[in-house]
Design an enzyme around this catalytic site. Structure first.
Site, PDB file in Angstrom:
ATOM      1  N   CYS A   2      -1.038   5.192  -2.111  1.00 38.14           N
ATOM      2  CA  CYS A   2      -1.740   3.771  -2.045  1.00 38.14           C
ATOM      3  C   CYS A   2      -2.897   3.161  -2.769  1.00 38.14           C
ATOM      4  O   CYS A   2      -2.994   2.278  -3.379  1.00 38.14           O
ATOM      5  CB  CYS A   2      -2.442   3.241  -0.648  1.00 38.14           C
ATOM      6  SG  CYS A   2      -0.537   4.593   0.763  1.00 38.14           S
ATOM      7  N   ARG A  45       6.333   1.753   2.243  1.00 35.60           N
ATOM      8  CA  ARG A  45       6.006   0.342   1.256  1.00 35.60           C
ATOM      9  C   ARG A  45       7.536  -0.425   1.324  1.00 35.60           C
ATOM     10  O   ARG A  45       7.639  -0.180   0.266  1.00 35.60           O
ATOM     11  CB  ARG A  45       5.541   1.333  -0.378  1.00 35.60           C
ATOM     12  CG  ARG A  45       4.946   2.581  -0.395  1.00 35.60           C
ATOM     13  CD  ARG A  45       5.482   3.357  -1.022  1.00 35.60           C
ATOM     14  NE  ARG A  45       4.369   4.487  -1.814  1.00 35.60           N
ATOM     15  CZ  ARG A  45       2.828   4.611  -0.963  1.00 35.60           C
ATOM     16  NH1 ARG A  45       2.272   3.866  -0.913  1.00 35.60           N
ATOM     17  NH2 ARG A  45       2.278   5.991  -1.185  1.00 35.60           N
TER      18      ARG A  45
END
Length: 225
Positions: free
Chosen positions: A52, A134
């Site tokens: 991330c 995601r």
């Protein structure tokens, strides 16, 4: 017995589900605050995680590129606002892949109760009940969902491809065309398929220098003349 209400995950062509949220850039009303703009709404599993972090550094470094395409970025995770702030401050101290002193200026949504994540189908139990996958939703200026991408927790996104999709959608809308496999700006585009035998015959026999056909159903317009 009262039945549990099941929210259908939004699909391509649907109006983007609306929400009000607290973010690292203040409160937002979505999609109303972004009328007339393209939006990339994306989720990530958790703050202070390595994949991330690389994604946020990349998105932040490309923010002006997207803004030049009338496109705004909006991030989301199920962490708290204070965790978001601490993480984004830490990102500014990191250096990776030629990027350093990266300031994340686009809003990052606090979604502790997973209300927004559930509206957009970002929580997928096969991956995690407590983290968003995601997900990427590309939303057009009329607040319609135009593209949906999902990546597993372990795989970082390809941001060049996300930008290419924005460019391809804008090209298609502007010129009423389609874009072929691996299309990049400047490549030839596909014109709508002939809707009658007469049109098909005319296209195949045409001497138009700006257009060529591989067959009656597959005609291209030259972009580099």
């Amino acid at each position: 017995m009262e039945e549990m209400q099941v929210t259908r995950m939004p699909l391509i062509g649907d109006k983007a589900p609306s929400f009000h949220a607290v973010t690292t850039q203040g409160e937002i009303h979505f999609p109303e605050d972004y009328t007339g703009k393209w939006v990339i709404l994306f989720s990530h599993p958790a703050d202070f995680t390595p994949v991330c972090t690389t994604e946020f550094m990349t998105f932040a470094s490309m923010a002006e590129e997207f803004r030049s395409l009338n496109t705004e970025l909006v991030g989301l995770s199920v962490d708290s606002l204070y965790a978001h702030i601490a993480w984004l401050r830490k990102i500014q101290e990191l250096e990776w892949n030629g990027m350093k002193n990266v300031e994340v200026k686009f809003p990052l949504i606090e979604d502790i109760r997973m209300e927004v994540a559930n509206k957009y189908g970002m929580i997928q139990p096969g991956q995690s009940n407590t983290q968003a996958v995601r997900a990427v939703f590309i939303i057009d200026p009329q607040a319609k969902i135009r593209t949906i991408l999902y990546y597993p927790l372990s795989t970082g996104r390809n941001f060049d491809e996300i930008k290419r999709i924005i460019l391809a959608l804008q090209k298609a809308d502007q010129d009423s065309v389609a874009t072929p496999a691996n299309w990049r700006p400047g490549d030839d585009v596909i014109v709508p398929t002939a809707g009658s035998c007469g049109t098909a015959k005319e296209r195949m026999e045409s001497q138009n220098e700006d257009q060529y056909c591989l067959d009656w159903f597959m005609c291209f317009r030259r972009e580099n003349k």
